[in-house]
Design an enzyme around this catalytic site. Sequence first.
Site, PDB file in Angstrom:
ATOM      1  N   GLY A  15       0.662  -1.303  -0.058  1.00 34.37           N
ATOM      2  CA  GLY A  15      -0.048  -0.146   0.087  1.00 34.37           C
ATOM      3  C   GLY A  15       0.720   1.281   0.096  1.00 34.37           C
ATOM      4  N   GLU A  34      11.278   3.311   5.826  1.00 36.60           N
ATOM      5  CA  GLU A  34      11.085   1.765   6.300  1.00 36.60           C
ATOM      6  C   GLU A  34      12.133   1.120   7.249  1.00 36.60           C
ATOM      7  OE1 GLU A  34       8.786  -0.881   5.354  1.00 36.60           O
ATOM      8  OE2 GLU A  34      10.019  -1.735   6.677  1.00 36.60           O
ATOM      9  N   THR A  41       5.128  -7.126   3.971  1.00 41.37           N
ATOM     10  CA  THR A  41       4.936  -8.545   4.184  1.00 41.37           C
ATOM     11  C   THR A  41       4.592  -9.343   2.850  1.00 41.37           C
ATOM     12  OG1 THR A  41       3.886  -8.206   6.137  1.00 41.37           O
ATOM     13  CG2 THR A  41       3.305 -10.230   5.344  1.00 41.37           C
ATOM     14  N   CYS A  42       3.888  -8.856   2.176  1.00 35.48           N
ATOM     15  CA  CYS A  42       3.539  -9.721   0.834  1.00 35.48           C
ATOM     16  C   CYS A  42       4.720 -10.059  -0.015  1.00 35.48           C
ATOM     17  CB  CYS A  42       2.780  -8.847  -0.174  1.00 35.48           C
ATOM     18  SG  CYS A  42       2.175  -9.791  -1.546  1.00 35.48           S
ATOM     19  N   CYS A  47       2.675 -13.353   0.819  1.00 42.37           N
ATOM     20  CA  CYS A  47       2.197 -13.995  -0.523  1.00 42.37           C
ATOM     21  C   CYS A  47       3.231 -14.607  -1.404  1.00 42.37           C
ATOM     22  CB  CYS A  47       1.359 -12.813  -1.587  1.00 42.37           C
ATOM     23  SG  CYS A  47       0.743 -11.536  -0.448  1.00 42.37           S
ATOM     24  N   LYS A  50       5.471 -17.416  -0.014  1.00 40.85           N
ATOM     25  CA  LYS A  50       4.432 -18.592   0.379  1.00 40.85           C
ATOM     26  C   LYS A  50       4.061 -19.288  -1.246  1.00 40.85           C
ATOM     27  CE  LYS A  50       0.378 -17.835  -0.460  1.00 40.85           C
ATOM     28  NZ  LYS A  50      -0.346 -16.890   0.191  1.00 40.85           N
ATOM     29  N   TYR A 177      -6.667 -18.546   6.584  1.00 40.75           N
ATOM     30  CA  TYR A 177      -5.610 -18.671   5.222  1.00 40.75           C
ATOM     31  C   TYR A 177      -4.133 -19.201   5.635  1.00 40.75           C
ATOM     32  CZ  TYR A 177      -8.755 -15.183   2.985  1.00 40.75           C
ATOM     33  OH  TYR A 177      -9.751 -14.583   2.214  1.00 40.75           O
ATOM     34  N   GLU A 181      -2.780 -22.802   4.263  1.00 35.30           N
ATOM     35  CA  GLU A 181      -1.496 -22.699   3.209  1.00 35.30           C
ATOM     36  C   GLU A 181      -0.341 -23.264   3.744  1.00 35.30           C
ATOM     37  OE1 GLU A 181      -3.333 -18.774   0.837  1.00 35.30           O
ATOM     38  OE2 GLU A 181      -1.539 -18.507   2.074  1.00 35.30           O
ATOM     39  N   GLY A 261      -4.197 -15.280  13.340  1.00 38.73           N
ATOM     40  CA  GLY A 261      -4.604 -13.995  12.779  1.00 38.73           C
ATOM     41  C   GLY A 261      -3.401 -12.912  13.023  1.00 38.73           C
ATOM     42  N   ASP A 302      -3.206  -3.136   5.743  1.00 39.34           N
ATOM     43  CA  ASP A 302      -3.729  -3.998   6.902  1.00 39.34           C
ATOM     44  C   ASP A 302      -3.600  -3.094   8.357  1.00 39.34           C
ATOM     45  OD1 ASP A 302      -3.343  -6.152   5.182  1.00 39.34           O
ATOM     46  OD2 ASP A 302      -2.109  -7.087   6.142  1.00 39.34           O
ATOM     47  N   ALA A 340      -8.735 -16.082  -2.441  1.00 36.01           N
ATOM     48  CA  ALA A 340      -8.320 -17.385  -2.577  1.00 36.01           C
ATOM     49  C   ALA A 340      -7.335 -17.726  -1.613  1.00 36.01           C
ATOM     50  CB  ALA A 340      -7.411 -17.533  -3.965  1.00 36.01           C
ATOM     51  N   HIS A 434     -13.293 -26.862 -24.183  1.00 37.66           N
ATOM     52  CA  HIS A 434     -13.454 -28.410 -23.678  1.00 37.66           C
ATOM     53  C   HIS A 434     -11.953 -29.165 -23.982  1.00 37.66           C
ATOM     54  CE1 HIS A 434     -15.113 -32.148 -22.372  1.00 37.66           C
ATOM     55  NE2 HIS A 434     -14.858 -32.783 -23.715  1.00 37.66           N
ATOM     56  N   GLU A 439     -15.305 -25.142 -17.594  1.00 33.37           N
ATOM     57  CA  GLU A 439     -16.539 -25.249 -18.613  1.00 33.37           C
ATOM     58  C   GLU A 439     -17.874 -25.863 -17.842  1.00 33.37           C
ATOM     59  OE1 GLU A 439     -16.668 -28.861 -21.314  1.00 33.37           O
ATOM     60  OE2 GLU A 439     -14.859 -29.359 -20.440  1.00 33.37           O
TER      61      GLU A 439
HETATM   62  P1  NDP Z   1      -7.298 -15.730   9.739  1.00 34.48           P
HETATM   63  O1  NDP Z   1      -8.071 -14.565  10.409  1.00 34.48           O
HETATM   64  O2  NDP Z   1      -7.552 -15.884   8.381  1.00 34.48           O
HETATM   65  O3  NDP Z   1      -7.550 -16.966  10.556  1.00 34.48           O
HETATM   66  C1  NDP Z   1      -6.883 -16.966  11.869  1.00 34.48           C
HETATM   67  C2  NDP Z   1      -7.331 -18.314  12.409  1.00 34.48           C
HETATM   68  O4  NDP Z   1      -6.771 -18.182  13.801  1.00 34.48           O
HETATM   69  C3  NDP Z   1      -8.992 -18.446  12.460  1.00 34.48           C
HETATM   70  O5  NDP Z   1      -9.122 -19.864  12.136  1.00 34.48           O
HETATM   71  C4  NDP Z   1      -9.267 -18.231  14.148  1.00 34.48           C
HETATM   72  O6  NDP Z   1     -10.459 -18.791  14.497  1.00 34.48           O
HETATM   73  C5  NDP Z   1      -8.079 -18.522  14.778  1.00 34.48           C
HETATM   74  N1  NDP Z   1      -7.673 -17.740  15.955  1.00 34.48           N
HETATM   75  C6  NDP Z   1      -7.703 -16.307  16.318  1.00 34.48           C
HETATM   76  N2  NDP Z   1      -7.204 -16.077  17.342  1.00 34.48           N
HETATM   77  C7  NDP Z   1      -7.216 -17.302  18.183  1.00 34.48           C
HETATM   78  C8  NDP Z   1      -6.875 -17.435  19.471  1.00 34.48           C
HETATM   79  N3  NDP Z   1      -6.631 -16.671  20.299  1.00 34.48           N
HETATM   80  N4  NDP Z   1      -6.573 -18.764  19.833  1.00 34.48           N
HETATM   81  C9  NDP Z   1      -6.873 -19.953  18.632  1.00 34.48           C
HETATM   82  N5  NDP Z   1      -7.237 -19.627  17.622  1.00 34.48           N
HETATM   83  C10 NDP Z   1      -7.178 -18.237  17.247  1.00 34.48           C
HETATM   84  O7  NDP Z   1      -5.953 -15.065   9.751  1.00 34.48           O
HETATM   85  P2  NDP Z   1      -4.629 -15.736   9.222  1.00 34.48           P
HETATM   86  O8  NDP Z   1      -3.421 -15.487  10.332  1.00 34.48           O
HETATM   87  O9  NDP Z   1      -4.593 -16.968   8.804  1.00 34.48           O
HETATM   88  O10 NDP Z   1      -4.062 -14.667   8.083  1.00 34.48           O
HETATM   89  C11 NDP Z   1      -4.215 -13.251   8.410  1.00 34.48           C
HETATM   90  C12 NDP Z   1      -4.812 -12.416   7.455  1.00 34.48           C
HETATM   91  O11 NDP Z   1      -3.839 -12.361   6.354  1.00 34.48           O
HETATM   92  C13 NDP Z   1      -5.938 -13.093   6.831  1.00 34.48           C
HETATM   93  O12 NDP Z   1      -7.266 -12.941   7.467  1.00 34.48           O
HETATM   94  C14 NDP Z   1      -5.923 -12.912   5.133  1.00 34.48           C
HETATM   95  O13 NDP Z   1      -6.696 -11.354   5.155  1.00 34.48           O
HETATM   96  C15 NDP Z   1      -4.372 -12.592   4.846  1.00 34.48           C
HETATM   97  N6  NDP Z   1      -3.740 -13.479   4.245  1.00 34.48           N
HETATM   98  C16 NDP Z   1      -4.333 -13.836   2.921  1.00 34.48           C
HETATM   99  C17 NDP Z   1      -3.667 -14.803   2.129  1.00 34.48           C
HETATM  100  C18 NDP Z   1      -4.324 -14.779   0.891  1.00 34.48           C
HETATM  101  O14 NDP Z   1      -5.035 -14.045   0.203  1.00 34.48           O
HETATM  102  N7  NDP Z   1      -4.366 -15.954   0.155  1.00 34.48           N
HETATM  103  C19 NDP Z   1      -2.825 -15.615   2.654  1.00 34.48           C
HETATM  104  C20 NDP Z   1      -2.543 -15.505   3.998  1.00 34.48           C
HETATM  105  C21 NDP Z   1      -2.993 -14.234   4.692  1.00 34.48           C
HETATM  106  P3  NDP Z   1     -11.907 -18.357  14.108  1.00 34.48           P
HETATM  107  O15 NDP Z   1     -12.275 -18.809  12.868  1.00 34.48           O
HETATM  108  O16 NDP Z   1     -12.864 -18.992  15.152  1.00 34.48           O
HETATM  109  O17 NDP Z   1     -11.932 -16.988  14.511  1.00 34.48           O
END
Ligand code: NDP
Length: 458
Positions: A15, A34, A41-42, A47, A50, A177, A181, A261, A302, A340, A434, A439
């Site tokens: 961003g 910076e 991060t990306c 991303c 990864k 996510y 992944e 998260g 973010d 995705a 096809h 399809e």
């Molecule tokens: P997410 O929000 O996707 O997942 C976090 C997971 O951790 C959820 O399953 C959540 O459970 C669980 N959780 C949260 N707090 C706790 C806790 N205190 N104890 C136990 N479990 C917990 O976050 P990620 O860290 O995977 O990724 C962060 C963000 O980065 C994503 O939301 C996404 O926006 C972005 N990202 C995008 C990608 C892509 O576009 N391919 C790839 C990687 C990241 P619950 O479901 O119950 O809340």
Amino acid sequence: MSHDYDLLVIGAGSGGVRAARVAATHGAKVAIVEEYRVGGTCVIRGCVPKKLFVYAARMADTFDLAPSFGWQVDARFDWPTLVANKDKEIARLEAAYVAALAKPGVEIIRDRAELEGPDAVRLVKSGRTLRAKTILVATGAHPFSPDIPGKELAISSNEAFHLEALPHSILIEGGGYIALEFATIFAGLGVSTTIVHRGERILRGFDDDMREGLEAALIGRGIRIIYQTTIKALRRAGKDIVASFSDGVDAPFGAVMFATGRVPNTAGLGLEKAGVTLGERGEVLVDAYSRSSVSSIYAVGDVTNRVALTPVAIREGQAFAETVFNNNPIAVDHSEIGTAVFAEPEVAAIGLTEAAARTHDNIDVYVARFRPMANTLSLRSERMIMKLITEADGGKVLGLHILGHGAAEIVQMAAVAIGMGAKKADFDRAIAMHPTAAEELVTFKSPSYIYRNGVRQG
Ligand code: NDP
């Protein structure tokens, strides 16, 4: 008061870099501060590396299927080679980002910035204070770790990119996510992989068929999933880490990773001192034009905790620069964003889930489940799932959800049509290519089932 810059950007991630470049192109005097590496991060630890790891893990799939096509493969994997090649590519991309900033004349300052007021930033290392008419906070987010005894023994995605060796086994906490992944990356590279998730099913917020389908596929690939459980404590035992779970079970793992998260990077930035209002998770609260509660301070990406996806941060950075430096106000529409999960198989989606759509309106649901052609010569039973949700009787497409190889590529292009308000008839008009998986989306005859007044029929 005189200013050193028209714009000072804090954070050279997706961003911030886009905003700085566009503002400079419009003639603004811009600096970007910076403290780590340019790219954010990306590019540096998200991303891009990864996806490179995902490609590495997918090779295992290809080798697995190879005998059904007559190939005998004797494949061996070397983790240090992957990490070194990945690092080389990330360094190349970082250099490209630096060059892209230099071209329109953005000054890059390698330091940590902290706000001292609505137009002032102090550089921590050099001790200098800089003044700018506008300040953009684009500092991203960092992994959140649950506060449990022994949490320092666990890694996050940051460290996963630089492990010296692959562990023999890994426990990953989370069902989102990053957990999914990395679970497929580690499992694909031969690591015995366990996911522990507090919820009843992975990928909260995604369509239920995708959640169930991915769960089945992950289990089919040997990944263990433990639900409704959390890690209560970690302790070292020789080379292993013992996890104590909330159900009273203790078990050893070669490594433990939190994917629970991410938290906006606002702590210690001096935002409160400058009068900026923060939200519950520490995010910068902004209006539709990314302006904070202080009129000279904006934030994108973010750190605002709106939609934490790189392309969204880029769009927000572009819109900010157009608004403030080109007299062209643009508010980013966050309502229909494709997403995705690069697990194996992949999940991609845009629009409403079935659970959300059925509460809104009368809808038709078209579902296809099939063995991808690449699997048909083998014993592999994994299914691809495609779901199209439309308004009743062939109306507008409300949601598209795909589980399987190439899902993200398909949904990316379908997003153009859906964004234009495509109806079922528009999908039908396209002649199938096809044999492809996509399809299926243009050959659905009648709905698999429908909802009328919220009740499922057929
Ligand atoms: P997410 O929000 O996707 O997942 C976090 C997971 O951790 C959820 O399953 C959540 O459970 C669980 N959780 C949260 N707090 C706790 C806790 N205190 N104890 C136990 N479990 C917990 O976050 P990620 O860290 O995977 O990724 C962060 C963000 O980065 C994503 O939301 C996404 O926006 C972005 N990202 C995008 C990608 C892509 O576009 N391919 C790839 C990687 C990241 P619950 O479901 O119950 O809340």
